[in-house]
Design an enzyme around this catalytic site. Structure first.
Site, PDB file in Angstrom:
ATOM      1  N   HIS A 214       0.838  -1.203   0.000  1.00 39.69           N
ATOM      2  CA  HIS A 214       0.000   0.000   0.000  1.00 39.69           C
ATOM      3  C   HIS A 214       0.874   1.255   0.000  1.00 39.69           C
ATOM      4  O   HIS A 214       0.467   2.318  -0.455  1.00 39.69           O
ATOM      5  CB  HIS A 214      -0.907   0.028   1.237  1.00 39.69           C
ATOM      6  CG  HIS A 214      -1.970  -1.011   1.232  1.00 39.69           C
ATOM      7  ND1 HIS A 214      -1.816  -2.244   1.820  1.00 39.69           N
ATOM      8  CD2 HIS A 214      -3.215  -1.007   0.700  1.00 39.69           C
ATOM      9  CE1 HIS A 214      -2.913  -2.944   1.664  1.00 39.69           C
ATOM     10  NE2 HIS A 214      -3.780  -2.220   0.988  1.00 39.69           N
ATOM     11  N   ASP A 286      -4.426  -6.219  -8.166  1.00 33.83           N
ATOM     12  CA  ASP A 286      -4.637  -5.659  -6.837  1.00 33.83           C
ATOM     13  C   ASP A 286      -4.987  -4.184  -7.043  1.00 33.83           C
ATOM     14  O   ASP A 286      -4.841  -3.638  -8.146  1.00 33.83           O
ATOM     15  CB  ASP A 286      -3.371  -5.826  -5.989  1.00 33.83           C
ATOM     16  CG  ASP A 286      -3.653  -5.809  -4.492  1.00 33.83           C
ATOM     17  OD1 ASP A 286      -4.791  -5.465  -4.101  1.00 33.83           O
ATOM     18  OD2 ASP A 286      -2.739  -6.130  -3.711  1.00 33.83           O
TER      19      ASP A 286
END
Length: 528
Positions: A214, A286
């Site tokens: 992230h 993702d």
């Protein structure tokens, strides 16, 4: 029938090329968005012919609020809001949307007041109880289906080799490849029985990294042979079994492709996943907003185009749908677009075909299933069993380190054993040498010592060194690596802080049940 589960009909007339490209996009939808933001999403769905959406709690949730600077607003009615938004977004779509969500441990991963099942690491502690994991997969699938969600982006099949992994850890079934495959297979079969689509993630394997994708780009510097031994092993086995989709994570594998993250690497998506592993289903990215890749493509639409060019079918959490659609239309061949469209359309036919029969949903309750799992996962890690038995059979202090979480376990001890619950400081100053500690770490992720302050960690370490301690841990077992446990320490792992797990832990303390679980990982510092 729930209003969100009314049958949908796919159009029989051919789609335009722009509609086909739109079907490859999966923007994020937020349950707690404002009305203006909802209308903006409705417009995007209509104008860009979006094929699917993935729901998140809010724009301050973990998937978007990387640095944790935005406060997450609690909404008791998030579930009702979800149902309303699914209905609105489906009405906005000329072609039925595939509704997706990350429900690795149930809808509770994203939505308040919904059933929450154990984390994968807890299920990893089960020994020869594949039917329980099957029931979890089926229950989660049924919960999704009831809400109008067709696609659960789960399970995680990463082998958690690195104890310091900041983003996988508790989301993995463990660090043994065979166990990961066995448990993932049971979970997948449960979801399949519910009639819910699945996605194994995060290809080619996110388990051996200490970087959160992230925030940054993890590097896995391994040869292809090494990857096949571990990271790729579950994917190969499960692809051979048959899965609906594979999610590609944001990783750099310099020995396979030194220039491109896996999400934009044709060497990894097309050559490795498609050609070498023979996967013919949908490849989904993702979240494309994650900093591991999003910061490398500042121009709108270029990230989506790069991922598509590498072989991606579904562009999850695309933040620039219009620009991405335009970029793909302007450069991709009609054949390449058709290939990805056909794969996505096959999933839609599977979910929306007129002949598809509605499967009966089981009525087993979440609490009942959690209780059974708790009974079968509780794990003893005893360095001195004689001392552990002595503590339970003699006078002791009950120490609660709960960080404001409800501690039913300590309450039961107080009621049945007459042991007053005290804090760490009181225990350290007491002459009583026998101590039972119930520990509830604030966080399940390892960041900032699982959310525990330095003083608490220091006091726990001192207590473990100076006293005869029996520690019941209601949280991530990796917590034990920061407690500097002596070799003679005695620990009981309950894994979760749910009431069911606490009640089972007390039954274990009382000698009414035997430990049946097995630690699914290797700890760095504690080898009882």
């Amino acid at each position: 029938m729930n209003k969100t589960t009314q049958p949908f009909r796919l159009p029989k007339e051919p789609l335009t090329l722009k509609q086909k490209v739109g079907q490859l996009f999966m923007p994020a939808a937020f349950i707690n968005d404002t009305e203006a933001e909802v209308q903006k999403m409705e417009q995007l769905i209509r104008e860009q012919h979006v094929g699917s959406i993935c729901f998140f709690h809010s724009r301050a949730s973990a998937a978007t609020n990387f640095e944790g600077k935005k406060a997450i607003v609690h909404n008791e009615k998030s579930y009702d809001r979800l149902l309303d938004l699914i209905e609105r977004y489906q009405k906005a779509a000329t072609i039925p949307l595939l509704i997706a969500i990350d429900a690795e441990w149930g809808l509770a991963m994203r939505i308040e007041n919904t059933p929450q099942y154990p984390y994968a690491i807890t299920l990893g502690a089960l020994t020869d109880r594949g039917e329980l994991i099957h029931q979890v997969g089926k229950a989660i699938g049924n919960d999704c289906k009831k809400a109008g969600i067709q696609w659960n982006l789960a399970p995680v099949v990463d082998i958690n080799i690195n104890p310091e992994n900041p983003v996988i850890g508790y989301r993995s079934f463990g660090d043994d490849r065979e166990s990961v495959v066995e448990k993932a297979r049971a979970f997948l079969k449960g979801m399949q029985d519910s009639g819910t689509l699945n996605s194994v993630k995060h290809f080619p394997g996110h388990g051996d990294t200490a970087t959160d994708s992230h925030l940054g780009l993890p590097v896995i510097d391994k040869s292809l042979d090494e990857l096949f031994e571990n990271e790729l092993y579950p994917f190969k086995k499960l692809i051979d079994m048959g899965v609906d989709s594979v999610m590609v994570g944001h990783l750099l594998l310099p020995q396979l492709d030194a220039e491109n993250p896996s999400t934009t690497s044709s060497k990894i998506i097309t050559e490795l996943l498609r050609e070498q592993l023979g996967f013919k289903g949908v490849v989904i990215s993702d979240a494309l907003n994650m900093h591991a890749v999003s910061k490398k493509f500042p121009k709108k639409g270029t990230l989506e185009k790069a991922a598509f060019d590498a072989g991606m079918d579904v562009l999850c959490f695309s933040e620039h749908v219009k620009e991405g659609v335009d970029a793909i239309l302007s450069s991709a061949s009609e054949q390449r677009i058709q290939e990805s469209f056909d794969r996505v359309w096959k999933l839609k036919e599977k979910m929306f075909s007129q002949e598809r029969e509605s499967k009966e949903m089981d009525t087993i309750s979440c609490s009942e299933l959690n209780h059974t799992i708790a009974e079968n996962t509780i794990t003893e890690l005893y360095g001195d069993k004689v001392m552990a038995d002595h503590i339970k059979s003699s006078g002791f202090l009950s120490v609660s380190v709960s960080f404001d979480k409800k501690n039913w376990f300590a309450e039961e001890i107080s009621i049945h054993f007459g042991s007053k619950t005290v804090d760490l400081d009181t225990a350290l100053q007491s002459n009583q040498q026998n101590v039972v500690v119930s520990l509830f770490p604030p966080a399940v992720k390892p960041k900032n010592k699982f959310g525990m302050d330095e003083k608490t960690v220091d006091s726990l370490q001192k207590l473990l060194q100076k006293k005869n301690v029996l520690l019941y841990l209601f949280g991530n077992p990796y917590v034990l690596d920061i407690l500097e446990l002596p070799p003679h320490a005695n620990v009981v792992l309950a894994y979760q802080d749910f009431e069911a797990f606490q009640k089972v832990a007390f039954a274990h303390f009382s000698g009414k049940i035997k430990p049946k679980g097995q630690l699914p990982i290797q700890l760095k510092t504690f080898r009882p």
